[in-house]
Design a protein around this motif. Structure first.
Motif, mmCIF file in Angstrom:
data_model
loop_
_atom_site.group_PDB
_atom_site.id
_atom_site.type_symbol
_atom_site.label_atom_id
_atom_site.label_comp_id
_atom_site.label_asym_id
_atom_site.label_seq_id
_atom_site.Cartn_x
_atom_site.Cartn_y
_atom_site.Cartn_z
ATOM 1 N N TRP A 162 -10.126 62.707 -8.395
ATOM 2 C CA TRP A 162 -10.719 61.349 -8.272
ATOM 3 C C TRP A 162 -10.469 60.208 -9.185
ATOM 4 C CZ3 TRP A 162 -12.657 59.102 -4.583
ATOM 5 C CH2 TRP A 162 -13.710 57.963 -4.770
ATOM 6 N N GLN A 163 -10.181 58.883 -8.936
ATOM 7 C CA GLN A 163 -9.696 57.980 -9.633
ATOM 8 C C GLN A 163 -10.395 57.548 -10.929
ATOM 9 O OE1 GLN A 163 -10.119 53.975 -7.603
ATOM 10 N NE2 GLN A 163 -10.853 55.268 -5.924
ATOM 11 N N ILE A 164 -11.637 57.906 -10.947
ATOM 12 C CA ILE A 164 -12.635 57.483 -12.089
ATOM 13 C C ILE A 164 -12.991 58.952 -12.788
ATOM 14 C CG2 ILE A 164 -14.629 56.607 -13.270
ATOM 15 C CD1 ILE A 164 -14.170 54.406 -11.055
ATOM 16 N N GLN A 165 -12.591 59.406 -13.900
ATOM 17 C CA GLN A 165 -12.835 60.407 -14.565
ATOM 18 C C GLN A 165 -14.266 60.300 -15.301
ATOM 19 O OE1 GLN A 165 -11.223 63.902 -14.262
ATOM 20 N NE2 GLN A 165 -10.938 62.467 -12.375
ATOM 21 N N PRO A 166 -14.729 61.255 -15.872
ATOM 22 C CA PRO A 166 -16.152 61.259 -16.821
ATOM 23 C C PRO A 166 -15.543 60.434 -17.867
ATOM 24 C CG PRO A 166 -15.814 63.500 -16.091
ATOM 25 C CD PRO A 166 -14.498 62.922 -15.539
ATOM 26 N N GLN A 167 -16.399 59.610 -18.231
ATOM 27 C CA GLN A 167 -16.375 58.132 -19.150
ATOM 28 C C GLN A 167 -16.615 58.786 -20.601
ATOM 29 O OE1 GLN A 167 -18.546 57.998 -16.467
ATOM 30 N NE2 GLN A 167 -18.770 55.805 -15.997
ATOM 31 N N TYR A 226 -19.174 49.161 -7.993
ATOM 32 C CA TYR A 226 -18.321 48.937 -6.875
ATOM 33 C C TYR A 226 -18.294 47.630 -6.199
ATOM 34 C CZ TYR A 226 -16.236 49.363 -2.162
ATOM 35 O OH TYR A 226 -15.392 48.898 -0.905
ATOM 36 N N LEU A 227 -17.265 46.819 -6.120
ATOM 37 C CA LEU A 227 -17.261 45.641 -5.578
ATOM 38 C C LEU A 227 -16.700 45.449 -4.028
ATOM 39 C CD1 LEU A 227 -15.765 43.696 -8.880
ATOM 40 C CD2 LEU A 227 -18.255 44.223 -8.175
ATOM 41 N N PRO A 228 -17.462 44.998 -3.172
ATOM 42 C CA PRO A 228 -17.130 45.097 -1.932
ATOM 43 C C PRO A 228 -15.563 44.713 -1.463
ATOM 44 C CG PRO A 228 -18.836 43.736 -2.047
ATOM 45 C CD PRO A 228 -18.653 44.298 -3.408
ATOM 46 N N ASP A 250 -25.096 65.808 -12.683
ATOM 47 C CA ASP A 250 -24.051 64.705 -12.517
ATOM 48 C C ASP A 250 -24.322 63.759 -13.083
ATOM 49 O OD1 ASP A 250 -22.478 65.654 -10.183
ATOM 50 O OD2 ASP A 250 -24.484 65.424 -8.862
ATOM 51 N N HIS A 251 -23.400 62.547 -13.094
ATOM 52 C CA HIS A 251 -23.433 61.312 -13.854
ATOM 53 C C HIS A 251 -23.044 60.217 -13.111
ATOM 54 C CE1 HIS A 251 -19.089 62.469 -14.334
ATOM 55 N NE2 HIS A 251 -18.954 61.344 -14.981
ATOM 56 N N SER A 252 -22.491 59.193 -13.764
ATOM 57 C CA SER A 252 -22.256 58.021 -12.873
ATOM 58 C C SER A 252 -21.330 57.878 -11.952
ATOM 59 C CB SER A 252 -22.285 56.671 -14.095
ATOM 60 O OG SER A 252 -20.881 56.904 -14.709
ATOM 61 N N THR A 253 -20.431 58.786 -11.933
ATOM 62 C CA THR A 253 -19.174 58.779 -10.972
ATOM 63 C C THR A 253 -19.566 59.331 -9.631
ATOM 64 O OG1 THR A 253 -18.252 60.640 -11.752
ATOM 65 C CG2 THR A 253 -17.428 58.977 -12.751
ATOM 66 N N ALA A 254 -20.856 60.286 -9.826
ATOM 67 C CA ALA A 254 -21.158 61.068 -8.715
ATOM 68 C C ALA A 254 -21.272 60.233 -7.121
ATOM 69 C CB ALA A 254 -22.512 61.874 -8.937
ATOM 70 N N TRP A 255 -22.016 59.070 -7.204
ATOM 71 C CA TRP A 255 -22.207 58.586 -6.016
ATOM 72 C C TRP A 255 -21.153 57.964 -5.101
ATOM 73 C CZ3 TRP A 255 -25.443 58.774 -2.178
ATOM 74 C CH2 TRP A 255 -26.767 58.871 -2.493
ATOM 75 N N THR A 256 -20.141 57.638 -6.008
ATOM 76 C CA THR A 256 -18.834 57.057 -5.495
ATOM 77 C C THR A 256 -17.918 58.196 -5.207
ATOM 78 O OG1 THR A 256 -17.998 56.381 -7.400
ATOM 79 C CG2 THR A 256 -18.950 54.793 -5.870
ATOM 80 N N MET A 257 -17.756 59.163 -6.084
ATOM 81 C CA MET A 257 -16.967 60.389 -6.007
ATOM 82 C C MET A 257 -17.270 61.278 -4.819
ATOM 83 S SD MET A 257 -15.698 63.291 -8.765
ATOM 84 C CE MET A 257 -17.247 64.092 -8.718
ATOM 85 N N GLN A 258 -18.436 61.974 -4.970
ATOM 86 C CA GLN A 258 -19.052 62.885 -4.045
ATOM 87 C C GLN A 258 -19.892 62.318 -3.230
ATOM 88 O OE1 GLN A 258 -20.663 66.221 -6.671
ATOM 89 N NE2 GLN A 258 -20.450 64.899 -8.244
ATOM 90 N N GLY A 259 -20.412 61.299 -3.331
ATOM 91 C CA GLY A 259 -21.307 60.537 -2.381
ATOM 92 C C GLY A 259 -20.490 59.792 -1.485
ATOM 93 N N VAL A 260 -19.176 59.120 -1.754
ATOM 94 C CA VAL A 260 -18.709 58.330 -1.170
ATOM 95 C C VAL A 260 -19.394 57.107 -0.536
ATOM 96 C CG1 VAL A 260 -16.775 59.710 -0.255
ATOM 97 C CG2 VAL A 260 -18.586 59.481 1.378
#
Length: 524
Positions: A162-167, A226-228, A250-260
């Motif tokens: 995934w493009q954004i790794q844990p911060q 996420y900016l549309p 989970d943390h802040s990457t979850a909704w876009t990485m796993q939740g798309v």
């Protein structure tokens, strides 16, 4: 994806002559072997989705992974095990069959299991399996002996990370590789096109902001924004904002990485079922004070940062919130005790406490709408039963809400469709309808000329205006319908006698906005 090799340069006349002479020598000498066929390039590492049009799902996925030297066995570990709904009587119960045994009506269930990969002569480990439609997470294990991967380290796919790794160090969440499988027309499985990759995608940003409340990392905290597609920082109309909370582990990457979530939004925008919005995925780890501490973080630190750095509205009716599991518990706290922070609320896969009368009264004033949902087979703490019971109690108390439940357990296969429903049916779609009615004699005996003007407005900020139709009623009598132009629908009608009942305007809604109705108006 593999890239085709460049076409060789066109031979010059001199080069053509040299090639002809070389061919002549090769043929006549008879001692040179015929040129060997060029070897096919090696298959790329990572996952490859193949359409097969064969049962059970019409697609297969092949995973190719190169493990470090010395690893004796590699397994793939993914969220693609399935059970009959009736067999799921507790958390991690069910028949939990691998995807090769998928059957119509199955729900994605827990627990995951490891599946053995095979090492090829090139040293690459491979595994091929049919998969139904949807988004799947996976990882690899090295020399793991536990069938459920308990105690085993999980490794991302380096060819599909995934493009954004844990911060920050120690951030939870260990499975950071995903794959999407389309729906087969010949062997349909699930309708998941709403989460498919899109050609026009916006921008994901990992942002760190100052947070006096945060203990990990100390003094700062992280969000994913996420900016549309087409986001304009100078747009005259500010964007609405959707704030999302993850669950435990989970943390802040979850909704876009796993939740798309960003792909679900872009598909809804493409279908004109949602307007462009900014998504902010939060992180409740490292924030003291439990649910109330999280609310303080939103109000005091996250809102100001987002509103100062992005072209978003500062009005509560232009904010929506949603969370699942532990994030759903936070959603209930916001919905019950801090209703005024958001115009739209959603609590998913969370039982929810009983509401007091004061909390019920507060929820009745929500400007946009409320959604409650769960997986129907979610047995984690009887979540499915408690969520449905709580929704029924709130409705009985007079709270208008949208309850939407789907087959499934406590997994992303439930939370993705819940988000899709929220975006396409509730968030930033609310309207208001105001009505003005005038009457006058029609010049005919016992007739009245009625002019009814309905003004349809949006609760939330929008660059679009409602369209569609307004129906006008006097009591149960349908006076007629009128189209909405620039937010206004006007009906002129001559009726026999006088109006004996108040007039009501009912806006039917359109693809982007929901219906609404006016208060009854006595004719003047």
């Amino acid at each position: 994806m593999p890239v085709a090799p460049p076409r060789p340069p066109r031979p010059t006349p001199t080069r053509r002559l040299m090639l002809a002479l070389l061919a002549a020598v090769t043929v006549t000498a008879g001692t040179l072997a015929a040129p060997a066929a060029s070897a096919a390039p090696p298959a790329p590492l990572g996952p490859t989705v193949t359409r097969t049009d064969k049962p059970p799902t019409g697609y297969t996925v092949t995973f190719r992974y190169r493990a470090p030297e010395g690893v004796q066995q590699v397994h793939v570990y993914g969220d693609w095990f399935y059970s009959r709904p009736e067999t799921i009587t507790c958390q991690d119960c069910g028949d939990a069959r691998p995807p090769a045994e998928w059957q119509p009506g199955d729900v994605a269930a827990t627990p995951w299991h490891i599946q053995a990969m095979r090492k090829g002569p090139d040293g690459v480990w491979t595994f091929t399996t049919p998969l139904p439609a949807g988004t799947f997470r996976y990882a690899f294990t090295h020399d793991c002996a536990n069938e459920l991967a308990t105690g085993c380290a999980l490794y991302d796919d380096p060819a599909n990370r995934w493009q954004i790794q844990p911060q920050y160090p120690g951030a939870p969440g260990a499975v950071r590789s995903t794959i999407y499988v389309p729906t087969s027309r010949k062997f349909p499985t699930y309708d998941t096109g709403y989460q498919a990759p899109v050609a026009k995608v916006g921008r994901l940003e990992s942002r760190r902001y100052t947070s006096p409340l945060s203990t990990n990392p100390a003094g700062v905290h992280d969000i994913v924004v996420y900016l549309p597609h087409g986001y304009d920082p100078n747009r005259a109309t500010p964007y609405p904002t959707l704030y999302l909370s993850h669950g435990s582990g989970d943390h802040s990457t979850a909704w876009t990485m796993q939740g798309v979530a960003h792909l679900i939004l872009e598909n809804a925008i493409k279908d004109r079922a949602a307007q462009p919005m900014v998504i902010v995925s939060t992180d409740f780890n490292g924030l003291p004070g439990g649910n109330e501490g999280y609310v303080d973080e939103l109000r005091n630190n996250i809102f100001p940062f987002v509103e100062q750095n992005y072209r978003v509205s500062t009005r509560a009716q232009d904010r929506a919130f949603a969370g699942f599991s532990a994030g759903g518990s936070r959603a209930y706290t916001i919905m019950y005790n801090h209703t005024d922070l958001f115009g739209y609320h959603a609590a998913w896969s969370a039982g929810g406490p009983a509401a007091t009368q004061a909390q019920v009264d507060s929820m009745k004033s929500v400007a946009g709408g409320i959604m409650i949902g769960t997986g129907l087979q979610d047995r984690l703490g009887n979540i499915a039963e408690n969520s449905q019971r709580n929704a029924a109690a709130l409705r009985a108390a007079g709270v208008e809400l949208d309850e939407y439940n789907v087959p499934g357990v406590h997994t992303w296969h439930v939370w993705r469709p819940l988000l899709n429903h929220y975006l396409r049916t509730l968030t930033f779609r609310a309207t208001t309808t105001d009505l003005d009615v005038t009457t006058s004699p029609a010049g005919l005996s016992h007739h009245t000329k009625v002019t009814a003007t309905a003004t349809v407005g949006t609760v939330s900020t929008s660059t679009s205006a409602p369209s569609g139709t307004v129906d006008f009623y006097a009591g149960d009598t349908h006076l007629g319908s009128a189209p909405v132009h620039h937010g206004v629908a006007r009906l002129k009608k001559t009726v026999h006698g006088e109006l004996n009942a108040p007039v009501v305007a009912r806006y039917q809604g359109d693809k982007l906005f929901n219906d609404s109705r006016s208060d009854p108006v006595d004719a003047r």
